[in-house]
Design a protein around this motif. Structure first.
Motif, short mmCIF file in Angstrom:
data_model
loop_
_atom_site.label_atom_id
_atom_site.label_comp_id
_atom_site.label_asym_id
_atom_site.label_seq_id
_atom_site.Cartn_x
_atom_site.Cartn_y
_atom_site.Cartn_z
N GLY A 41 46.49 34.79 45.67
CA GLY A 41 45.06 34.68 45.33
C GLY A 41 44.92 33.26 44.83
O GLY A 41 43.98 32.45 45.23
N GLY A 42 45.93 32.73 44.00
CA GLY A 42 45.80 31.58 43.25
C GLY A 42 45.68 31.98 41.47
O GLY A 42 44.86 32.68 41.33
N LEU A 43 46.40 31.09 40.98
CA LEU A 43 46.66 31.58 39.39
C LEU A 43 45.43 30.48 38.79
O LEU A 43 44.83 29.81 39.41
N GLY A 44 45.10 31.15 37.62
CA GLY A 44 43.93 30.15 37.07
C GLY A 44 42.65 30.45 37.40
O GLY A 44 41.79 29.59 36.99
N SER A 45 42.32 31.56 38.28
CA SER A 45 41.09 31.81 38.50
C SER A 45 41.10 33.42 38.74
O SER A 45 41.76 33.88 39.39
N LEU A 46 39.93 34.00 38.18
CA LEU A 46 39.81 35.38 38.53
C LEU A 46 39.48 35.95 39.65
O LEU A 46 39.88 36.90 40.14
N TYR A 47 38.70 34.99 40.36
CA TYR A 47 38.39 35.17 41.76
C TYR A 47 39.77 35.25 42.66
O TYR A 47 39.44 36.15 43.42
N GLY A 48 40.38 34.41 42.21
CA GLY A 48 41.82 34.28 43.05
C GLY A 48 42.29 35.66 42.91
O GLY A 48 42.89 36.10 43.78
N SER A 49 42.30 36.25 41.85
CA SER A 49 43.09 37.42 41.60
C SER A 49 42.70 38.47 42.49
O SER A 49 43.18 39.19 43.24
N VAL A 50 41.19 38.50 42.66
CA VAL A 50 40.38 39.84 43.19
C VAL A 50 40.77 39.32 45.01
O VAL A 50 40.92 40.38 45.75
N ILE A 51 40.87 38.08 45.32
CA ILE A 51 41.14 37.58 46.72
C ILE A 51 42.68 37.97 46.96
O ILE A 51 42.71 38.69 47.95
N GLY A 52 43.42 37.79 46.17
CA GLY A 52 44.77 38.02 46.36
C GLY A 52 45.16 39.57 46.45
O GLY A 52 45.63 40.05 47.33
N ALA A 53 44.38 40.57 45.63
CA ALA A 53 44.24 41.84 45.78
C ALA A 53 43.96 42.34 47.25
O ALA A 53 44.71 43.31 48.02
N GLY A 54 42.69 41.71 47.62
CA GLY A 54 42.05 42.20 48.67
C GLY A 54 43.00 41.76 49.97
O GLY A 54 43.26 42.54 50.71
#
Ligand SMILES: Nc1ncnc2c1ncn2[C@@H]1O[C@H](COP(=O)(O)OP(=O)(O)OP(=O)(O)O)[C@@H](O)[C@H]1O
Ligand SMILES: [Mg+2]
Lengths: 293, 250, 328
Positions: C255-268
């Motif tokens: 998803g990309g580090l350093g962004s919480l949105y990235g975390s959710v996208i990564g999981a999704g």
């Protein structure tokens, strides 16, 4: 009383020999990891899967030729060649990268190799039997010990001595050792570093392949054996200190002996014990037994 | 006799068998600008590391404002009023300029660093102090610029600014002008001159013009030892110093 | 620094994510799983993306959370909130201890230590059969009812209601963590990742901050683990194994580090892809490995960074470094 005493004696001897054999195998794993790290500052999380690959290739060559010895040679050599190819096309691009990047790429590599193993050899672990002359036990007086385990001890001692001589007595080894301590200096000395790095990577991986091949007759070959071995290799270098031959040896032997003695009274608890000993050593000596701060 | 703000006694720093500092003794008078010069590898930066606590010293005492701070952890020293800049820029490259400064101010109240339930407040004391130092550095308008986007000269100024945030009684400046273009050097000189009103300055510098212009006292280090000490005029006449610098401009 | 983004934007965005997700993915259960792992990945991101600590032991916190929530829910009838609070607390304490020990070593040794502690936890869970069910896992994990004053008790027997519960918890956690990364603490963490030496030199006792961020990471990861066990009605041993650690890490990087949105996208993206491919081909992890190698070699910023850059190109104001993405 005397009978009991000699029984205990031979039990201890048995476990010490077991621990020695395991410890030397772990030493080979840890040594591979540590020379790659020392030389190229490269973290290889695929180290465990090369160990598994060593076991499977050993199995395969035995299945083809029916000869154990061919398998034992082929395992490390084929894995080493694979390492050379991977080094050429992937790994060498990562030497300058962040450790995090190296770790994640080698995890990707680990997944690729592990799944390939499952694809080729299926999900059922393979059994490898030792050759005729190494099966059964050796009797010394009334002490009996499996021949194959003695063989492991012998081979790993020879292999370790070989690596030691290679590192201590050859030009290649001197550059590797110098490089582990001061990589910049080596490149300034005008050594062909790209060949040197490739050779170091292949050597480290070959040691993992050898360890896997040697273990195959004891533990079989399973695609998932790599994860456990990687964990143990990390424990070895954490205990011993990265970049140190003696450290890897001490770390390997400590882990091997802890494992074999624990299995005497608490067979399920060996892994817990290994990791607890590691935690304890880290508490007492944060830099490992032989590590530089 | 003017009171010594910093009193270093027999300071020694060993790396293995190598003495980076060997029995260094010196006093830094309160309110003075004290230069530290010496050839490359003389141990100047190591001396700063020991005073700032970046590396532990091997032996000796470092008495600051009457208290031996030897052995005190590095993170406790800014709070005592010791600020330092680094020879090689050491900033937070992906944070805005103002946040770099604000963080250095916030560090003086360590507990503030554990506030996690509210956003960074833009009107609090740390922010105001950061803004005033930013202004002083002549970096107005760059508040929100990421540090990595600053020119080298601007980063050198920010280095000094970070040290200033500690509201230092003693500021350690490690070659503040190094690598600066000729156009930027005067800005730095003015900045340093402006500092002497508020704190004692210990200055490592290769730029001899700067040293003779701003320093009251100069200590010369060579191979980890003090070889001369005195006013800039006195030092420039000293034979030892000349031979130490032989081959280097003085 | 994303202080330029007002907090109400984060509120709106997280609510929209939680509300829209069930309609975007094939099943409610998958949507639940995405939010749960989204939280675990945020925990990993706090350490790696914000503080620069690569932890291989996240499954330890995830698995421990699953066991704690399951055991308290099975043995004590204390309702949902106390169960989850205990889970969070236990995760925080465990992670603080692991962090305290692991940060005694730096760099690569640190990574190895987190992995080793993860393994230690796995083997302990494996051995403690009476408590954890060993290899069989803990069966029949209930979903405790939510008891709120003045309201009737709520139960979460069906998938939709459990999704609702997860969504509310997710939004709360997401916002708290977004607050955290924009807070004075978050700023110190970013400083530590970018230049640990300077952070120490200006007066931060870096060790304490690292332990603190471990505690936060452990808390949210354990919470995710607890919810996951309730979702499955089962706490398998695999929750605590190294593969789970790897997957969480993988999602974070993807998803990309350093962004919480990235975390959710990564999981999704990870969970949808694995849901899709695992049906087609049992060896789909091979593709995953290839994908990881390719992402790391060619797009180390991850998907979120790609999205942000693409978006800014569209708006014609492409900058190489956006404030949202201070990965290094
Ligand atoms: N960590 C270290 N380990 C071993 N030796 C070191 C270490 N740090 C510094 N040294 C040695 O200590 C000596 C003094 O270094 P120092 O950086 O203090 O010099 P300096 O006077 O600041 O030089 P310059 O003018 O180049 O900045 C050098 O010879 C250096 O190689
Ligand atoms: Mg210097």
């Amino acid at each position: 009383m005397r009978v009991r005493g000699s029984f205990l004696m031979s039990l201890y001897l048995f476990q010490t020999l077991n621990g020695l054999g395991l410890g030397l195998i772990y030493f080979l794993m840890g040594l591979g990891l540590t020379i790659i790290f020392g030389m190229m500052n490269f973290v290889n999380f695929a180290h465990g899967v090369f160990y598994a690959a060593g076991a499977f290739i050993c199995y395969q060559f035995i299945a083809w030729t029916g000869m154990f010895w061919v398998g034992l040679f082929a395992g490390p050599i084929v894995v080493g060649l694979l390492a050379l190819i991977l080094e050429r096309f992937l790994i060498r691009r990562l030497y300058a990268s962040d450790h995090a990047v190296q770790i994640l790429v080698t995890i990707g590599l680990m997944l690729i190799l592990r799944e390939s193993i499952l694809l080729i050899w299926g999900t059922v672990p393979k059994n490898v039997s030792p050759p005729e002359i190494l099966s059964g036990v050796l009797l010394i007086g009334d002490f009996a010990y499996p021949k194959y385990r003695l063989f492991i001890i012998g081979v790993t001692i020879v292999a370790s001595l070989g690596v030691w001589l290679l590192l201590e007595r050859t030009r290649f080894g001197m550059t590797v050792r110098a490089g582990s301590e001061n990589p910049i200096m080596v490149s300034m000395l005008g050594v062909n570093t790209s060949k040197l790095f490739a050779a170091t990577f292949a050597l480290g991986v070959t040691l993992a392949g050898l360890a896997g091949g040697l273990m195959a007759p004891i533990r079989g070959a399973s695609a998932f054996m790599g994860a456990e071995a990687l964990g143990i290799a990390f424990v070895v270098v954490v205990i011993g200190g990265m970049g140190s031959f003696v450290g890897a040896l001490a770390g390997g032997l400590i882990v091997g002996l802890v494992q074999s003695f624990t299995s005497g009274f608490w067979p399920e608890g060996t892994n817990v014990m290994i990791y607890s000993v590691m935690a304890l050593i880290i508490m007492l000596r944060p830099n490992g037994l032989f590590g530089r701060s | 006799m003017v009171e010594a703000l910093l009193d270093v006694r027999n300071l020694t720093k060993r790396y293995g068998d190598f003495h980076a500092l060997n029995d260094v003794t010196m006093k830094v008078e309160k309110g003075s600008v004290h230069g530290v010069i010496g050839p490359n590898g003389a141990g100047k930066t190591t001396f700063f590391h020991c005073i700032a606590g970046t590396t532990p010293s091997s032996d000796g005492e470092i008495v600051f404002e009457g208290r031996n701070i030897e052995g005190l952890p590095q993170h406790d020293r800014p709070g005592l009023g010791i600020g330092r800049s680094f020879q090689v820029n050491s900033l937070f490259p992906d944070l805005p300029v103002i946040e770099n400064l604000r963080l250095a101010s916030q560090a003086l109240e360590p507990i503030h660093g554990f506030i996690f339930w509210r956003a960074v407040v833009h009107k609090d004391i740390d922010q105001r102090r950061a803004e005033s130092v930013l202004h002083r550095l002549g970096l107005d308008g760059e508040e929100q610029t990421l540090v990595r986007a600053l020119s080298h000269g601007q980063q050198r100024l920010l280095e000094v600014g970070m040290a200033l945030m500690a509201q230092p009684h003693l500021i350690l400046l490690d070659e503040p002008t190094s690598g600066m273009g000729v156009d930027d050097v005067p800005k730095m000189i003015n900045l340093i001159k402006g500092l002497r009103e508020e704190c004692t300055i210990l200055l490592i510098e290769h730029n001899i013009r700067l040293v003779s212009e701003v320093c009251d006292t100069v200590t010369v280090l060579q191979a980890g030892a003090v070889i001369a000490q005195g006013t800039p005029e006195h030092i420039s006449q000293d034979e030892h110093v000349k031979s130490a610098y032989l081959g280097e401009e003085l | 620094m994303s202080t330029s983004v007002p907090f109400r934007v984060h509120i709106a965005a997280s609510v929209i994510i939680a509300a829209a997700l069930p309609f975007l993915v094939p099943s409610t259960v998958l949507a639940t799983e995405i939010l749960i792992f989204g939280m675990a990945v945020i925990g990993c991101n706090l350490l790696l993306g914000y503080t620069g600590l690569l932890s291989f032991g996240q499954a330890l916190f995830f698995g421990a959370g699953a066991y704690i929530a399951s055991l308290t829910a099975i043995h004590w009838e204390i309702g949902l909130i106390p169960v989850l609070l205990l889970t969070i607390l236990a995760g925080a304490i465990l992670a603080a201890i692991v962090g305290y020990l692991a940060i005694r070593r730096q760099g690569i040794y640190f990574v190895m230590l987190t992995l080793a502690f993860g393994q230690l936890g796995y083997y302990i869970a494996f051995l403690a059969e009476e408590i954890t069910g060993g290899e069989d896992g803990l069966l029949d994990v209930p979903r405790p009812p939510l008891e709120l004053p003045l309201l009737p008790d709520m139960t979460f027997a069906n998938d939709a209601s459990f999704y609702g519960l997860t969504a509310v918890i997710f939004v709360l956690c997401f916002l708290m963590m977004q607050r955290l990364v924009d807070s004075p603490l978050g700023s110190v963490l970013k400083a530590i990742r970018q230049n640990e030496k300077r952070a120490e030199a200006i007066g931060y006792q870096v060790r304490l901050y690292k332990i603190a961020v471990f505690a936060f990471s452990g808390a949210i990861t354990a919470l995710a683990g607890g919810l996951y066990a309730m979702m499955l009605n089962f706490a398998p041993l695999s929750n605590i194994d190294i593969e789970t650690s790897e997957q969480i890490l993988f999602m974070a990087v993807l998803g990309g580090l350093g962004s919480l949105y990235g975390s959710v996208i990564g999981a999704g993206v990870f969970l949808v892809a694995s849901d899709f491919f695992s049906e087609l081909w049992p060896r789909w992890m091979l593709l995953l490995g290839l994908f990881l190698v390719v992402v790391m070699m060619f797009a180390p910023g991850g998907l979120w960074h790609g999205l942000v850059v693409g978006f800014e190109r569209l708006r014609g104001r492409h900058k190489t470094s956006t404030e949202e993405n201070d990965h290094g």
